[in-house]
Motif scaffolding. Structure first.
Motif, PDB file in Angstrom:
ATOM      1  N   ALA A   1      49.237  36.967  37.697  1.00  0.00           N
ATOM      2  CA  ALA A   1      49.324  38.395  38.003  1.00  0.00           C
ATOM      3  C   ALA A   1      50.490  38.589  38.959  1.00  0.00           C
ATOM      4  N   LYS A   2      51.292  39.623  38.713  1.00  0.00           N
ATOM      5  CA  LYS A   2      52.452  39.861  39.579  1.00  0.00           C
ATOM      6  C   LYS A   2      52.750  41.349  39.657  1.00  0.00           C
ATOM      7  N   ARG A   3      53.526  41.708  40.651  1.00  0.00           N
ATOM      8  CA  ARG A   3      53.913  43.097  40.883  1.00  0.00           C
ATOM      9  C   ARG A   3      55.230  43.383  40.179  1.00  0.00           C
ATOM     10  N   ASP A   4      55.306  44.555  39.550  1.00  0.00           N
ATOM     11  CA  ASP A   4      56.532  45.038  38.924  1.00  0.00           C
ATOM     12  C   ASP A   4      56.706  46.487  39.353  1.00  0.00           C
ATOM     13  N   GLY A   5      57.444  46.715  40.449  1.00  0.00           N
ATOM     14  CA  GLY A   5      57.472  48.046  41.052  1.00  0.00           C
ATOM     15  C   GLY A   5      56.097  48.316  41.645  1.00  0.00           C
ATOM     16  N   ASN A   6      55.481  49.440  41.257  1.00  0.00           N
ATOM     17  CA  ASN A   6      54.093  49.672  41.672  1.00  0.00           C
ATOM     18  C   ASN A   6      53.113  49.320  40.568  1.00  0.00           C
ATOM     19  N   LYS A   7      53.632  48.728  39.486  1.00  0.00           N
ATOM     20  CA  LYS A   7      52.769  48.324  38.381  1.00  0.00           C
ATOM     21  C   LYS A   7      52.293  46.893  38.585  1.00  0.00           C
ATOM     22  N   LEU A   8      51.156  46.608  37.980  1.00  0.00           N
ATOM     23  CA  LEU A   8      50.571  45.279  38.025  1.00  0.00           C
ATOM     24  C   LEU A   8      50.644  44.677  36.633  1.00  0.00           C
ATOM     25  N   LEU A   9      51.228  43.493  36.528  1.00  0.00           N
ATOM     26  CA  LEU A   9      51.320  42.789  35.243  1.00  0.00           C
ATOM     27  C   LEU A   9      50.404  41.566  35.291  1.00  0.00           C
ATOM     28  N   VAL A  10      49.504  41.487  34.319  1.00  0.00           N
ATOM     29  CA  VAL A  10      48.523  40.410  34.285  1.00  0.00           C
ATOM     30  C   VAL A  10      48.454  39.839  32.879  1.00  0.00           C
ATOM     31  N   THR A  11      48.543  38.559  32.747  1.00  0.00           N
ATOM     32  CA  THR A  11      48.306  37.914  31.453  1.00  0.00           C
ATOM     33  C   THR A  11      46.935  37.245  31.506  1.00  0.00           C
ATOM     34  N   ILE A  12      45.982  37.819  30.748  1.00  0.00           N
ATOM     35  CA  ILE A  12      44.607  37.319  30.752  1.00  0.00           C
ATOM     36  C   ILE A  12      44.485  36.267  29.661  1.00  0.00           C
ATOM     37  N   PRO A  13      44.053  35.068  29.987  1.00  0.00           N
ATOM     38  CA  PRO A  13      43.877  34.056  28.945  1.00  0.00           C
ATOM     39  C   PRO A  13      42.827  34.478  27.923  1.00  0.00           C
ATOM     40  N   ALA A  14      42.908  33.881  26.755  1.00  0.00           N
ATOM     41  CA  ALA A  14      41.849  34.096  25.751  1.00  0.00           C
ATOM     42  C   ALA A  14      40.493  33.735  26.354  1.00  0.00           C
ATOM     43  N   LYS A  15      39.441  34.437  25.878  1.00  0.00           N
ATOM     44  CA  LYS A  15      38.041  34.154  26.258  1.00  0.00           C
ATOM     45  C   LYS A  15      37.890  33.916  27.762  1.00  0.00           C
ATOM     46  N   SER A  16      38.241  34.919  28.538  1.00  0.00           N
ATOM     47  CA  SER A  16      38.224  34.727  29.997  1.00  0.00           C
ATOM     48  C   SER A  16      37.801  35.980  30.728  1.00  0.00           C
ATOM     49  N   ILE A  17      37.414  35.775  31.970  1.00  0.00           N
ATOM     50  CA  ILE A  17      37.107  36.851  32.923  1.00  0.00           C
ATOM     51  C   ILE A  17      38.022  36.644  34.108  1.00  0.00           C
ATOM     52  N   VAL A  18      38.706  37.706  34.513  1.00  0.00           N
ATOM     53  CA  VAL A  18      39.643  37.650  35.631  1.00  0.00           C
ATOM     54  C   VAL A  18      39.228  38.690  36.674  1.00  0.00           C
ATOM     55  N   ALA A  19      39.163  38.277  37.916  1.00  0.00           N
ATOM     56  CA  ALA A  19      38.868  39.184  39.025  1.00  0.00           C
ATOM     57  C   ALA A  19      40.054  39.195  39.968  1.00  0.00           C
ATOM     58  N   LEU A  20      40.617  40.378  40.201  1.00  0.00           N
ATOM     59  CA  LEU A  20      41.811  40.532  41.026  1.00  0.00           C
ATOM     60  C   LEU A  20      41.507  41.331  42.288  1.00  0.00           C
ATOM     61  N   GLU A  21      42.179  40.961  43.364  1.00  0.00           N
ATOM     62  CA  GLU A  21      42.099  41.721  44.621  1.00  0.00           C
ATOM     63  C   GLU A  21      43.491  42.145  45.027  1.00  0.00           C
ATOM     64  N   LEU A  22      43.663  43.466  45.227  1.00  0.00           N
ATOM     65  CA  LEU A  22      44.943  44.021  45.642  1.00  0.00           C
ATOM     66  C   LEU A  22      44.844  44.421  47.112  1.00  0.00           C
ATOM     67  N   ASN A  23      45.745  43.860  47.911  1.00  0.00           N
ATOM     68  CA  ASN A  23      45.771  44.157  49.347  1.00  0.00           C
ATOM     69  C   ASN A  23      46.971  45.031  49.680  1.00  0.00           C
TER      70      ASN A  23
ATOM     71  N   LYS B   1      35.428  49.387  51.408  1.00  0.00           N
ATOM     72  CA  LYS B   1      35.586  50.170  52.637  1.00  0.00           C
ATOM     73  C   LYS B   1      36.816  49.757  53.429  1.00  0.00           C
ATOM     74  N   ALA B   2      37.304  48.536  53.208  1.00  0.00           N
ATOM     75  CA  ALA B   2      38.522  48.076  53.884  1.00  0.00           C
ATOM     76  C   ALA B   2      39.788  48.511  53.159  1.00  0.00           C
ATOM     77  N   GLY B   3      39.632  49.208  52.028  1.00  0.00           N
ATOM     78  CA  GLY B   3      40.781  49.690  51.273  1.00  0.00           C
ATOM     79  C   GLY B   3      41.270  48.739  50.197  1.00  0.00           C
ATOM     80  N   LYS B   4      40.657  47.563  50.077  1.00  0.00           N
ATOM     81  CA  LYS B   4      41.067  46.608  49.048  1.00  0.00           C
ATOM     82  C   LYS B   4      40.597  47.086  47.680  1.00  0.00           C
ATOM     83  N   VAL B   5      41.464  46.940  46.688  1.00  0.00           N
ATOM     84  CA  VAL B   5      41.143  47.312  45.312  1.00  0.00           C
ATOM     85  C   VAL B   5      40.769  46.055  44.531  1.00  0.00           C
TER      86      VAL B   5
END
Length: 501
Positions: free
Chosen positions: A479-501, A418-422
């Motif tokens: 995780a980093k921004r590339d223009g409006n794209k998001l680049l993420v390198t997920i490690p092997a056997k992992s779960i990643v949770a990201l928050e975009l503000n 509801k706060a607009g965070k993705v």
């Protein structure tokens, strides 16, 4: 491919803001059955145990579950529900009859934890109760009177009894299961017979002015699509809020030798993940049958038993279903929750089996000691999706291959609060390879990204009472921004949770 190779792979996601669906918080529900040390020795402990308690409810457990915002708790079963008679568990504890728990270990059930204790627990947790009523060995009158006892705010013998037992005002319990596994331990019924029984029991489970019931029918065992067909045809949206589905992930395909919870190799790891992905097929096919009879999606698909089921820990009671919980289990949990999120138009509720000390538990206890399992941390990372707007996507993922078989390596779900965070939750099932994911975000404005990651050195790693933080979330900086794209390198056997503000 071995655990020790570190090849680089790539995946891509296109994320859209075009959705009106909401990820119900009730997808993140939990299950507590009178089984093993789930209730007794889990939530409800001996008066002399040196831990903080209210009544006999263990408060360190309560506080851990409050942190992850569990939205509902299902009780008293499971198979136990269809041999449970609620009147045995109300009134003065010393006068409550003892019984034998014939389903789980043949131990004595003393009924010291009953209806009022369960609802006190739910109040402490700040969660909604989900009560499973006895259809298998109980009567229509018994369920009807339980509903009245809990929900009627007027003068009757039952409300007088409730007041005498310490609660003058109604509890207003909304979620009611009409039986459990009626195809099996709940009565070995045919779907046609159960549909008739459901309609009869549901008729007398009354709505009262302060509590409109959400009645949940006992649904299919895994891929029994005929059961869903018969229930939707013979009951449908009439008097049915939800239809359940049960599916357990086994490391093997053999119920008599399911495979170990610890010390496994890549073969068992891969096969477990492959079996967990069957949930996608089950939800899709059951939903399609439901759509035929209920195109407006008024009936919820309720996956009220799911999780990894392994052989019990050596030396423990085989009827107690106590198993350790590894990084592998966390990857299954993250994957399964992503599936539920992505089907949130139909999946409105789910419950992990089970909450404490049983099957894929969030918490393990040993007398005064307590630990949080890898699966607990997945629910902590994913709680941001609760009641958030679902964001649809297109995913291109490489495969994870083992011994001539392959499964998709990456799975994902995303939402906007509801706060607009993705929030984006990504799982990399590949035991060896990190994967770089490029995400295109359409019509989504964001400036910065933060994240957490759950992984460990080996997929079989577990948290123990001696080393409780072996598998725990850490800050994620890949995780980093590339223009409006998001680049993420997920490690092997992992779960990643990201928050975009």
């Amino acid at each position: 491919m071995s655990f020790n190779s570190y090849a680089q792979k790539t995946a891509s996601i296109t994320l859209s803001n075009d959705s009106k669906d909401t990820i119900s918080r009730h997808i993140y529900g939990q299950f507590a059955e009178h089984l093993g040390r789930g209730i007794y020795g889990g939530f409800w402990v001996d008066k002399t145990l040196p831990v903080p308690k209210q009544n006999r409810i263990r408060l360190d457990v309560v506080n851990a579950l409050k942190k992850i915002k569990i939205p509902n708790l299902r009780w008293p079963g499971g198979c136990f529900a269809d041999e449970y008679h609620w009147r045995d568990g109300v009134g003065p504890s010393a006068k409550r009859p003892k019984m034998i728990n014939t389903n789980w270990g043949g131990v004595v059930e003393d009924n010291s934890f009953g209806t009022h204790e369960f609802l006190e627990l739910c109040d402490l947790l700040g969660t909604e109760p989900y009560v499973s009523a006895n259809v298998g060995s109980g009567t229509v009158e018994e369920m009807s009177k339980w509903v009245e006892y809990l929900n009627f705010d007027g003068a009757s013998p039952l409300t007088k009894e409730r007041a005498a037992n310490g609660h003058p005002k109604p509890y207003n319990v909304s979620f009611w299961g009409v039986g459990n596994e009626s195809w099996g331990c709940g009565g070995n019924m045919t779907p046609e017979y159960y549909a008739g029984e459901y309609r009869r029991y549901a008729t007398y489970a009354r709505n009262y002015p302060t509590a409109k019931l959400k009645r949940i029918a006992s649904g299919s065992n895994a891929g029994d699509y005929n059961w869903t067909e018969v229930l939707m045809k013979n009951v449908g949206p009439r008097n049915m809020w939800g239809l359940s589905l049960h599916y357990y992930t086994l490391p093997t395909n053999n119920w008599s030798k399911k495979g170990p919870a610890t010390g496994f190799g890549e073969k068992d790891y891969f096969n477990t993940l492959k079996n967990s992905l069957v949930m996608e097929e089950l939800v899709t096919k059951h939903s399609a049958i439901m759509d035929k009879y209920d195109p407006n999606k008024r009936v919820a698909l309720v996956v009220d038993e799911w999780g990894v089921w392994t052989d019990v820990e050596p030396g423990t009671n085989p009827g107690f279903l106590y198993q350790q919980n590894s990084l592998r289990d966390a990857l299954v949990a993250g994957t399964t929750l992503n599936i539920f999120n992505n089907h949130c138009d139909r999946v409105k509720m789910a419950e992990l089996a089970q909450c404490i000390n049983v099957l894929q538990a969030l918490i393990l206890t040993d007398k005064e000691k307590m630990l949080l399992t890898p699966t607990y941390y997945v629910f902590d990372m994913y709680k941001v999706h609760q009641d958030a707007k679902y964001l649809p996507f297109k995913l291109n993922t490489p495969d994870y291959e083992y011994d001539g078989n392959k499964i998709p390596a990456v799975n994902v779900s995303a939402s906007q609060d509801k706060a607009g965070k993705v929030h984006i939750t990504l799982v990399n099932l590949d035991a060896s390879s990190s994967i770089t994911v490029t995400t295109e975000l359409k019509d989504i404005i964001w400036k910065a990204v933060t994240g957490r990651v759950l992984t460990s050195g080996n997929v079989a790693d577990v948290n123990t009472f001696a080393k409780p933080m072996t598998v725990a979330p850490k800050a994620f900086n890949s995780a980093k921004r590339d223009g409006n794209k998001l680049l993420v390198t997920i490690p092997a056997k992992s779960i990643v949770a990201l928050e975009l503000n």
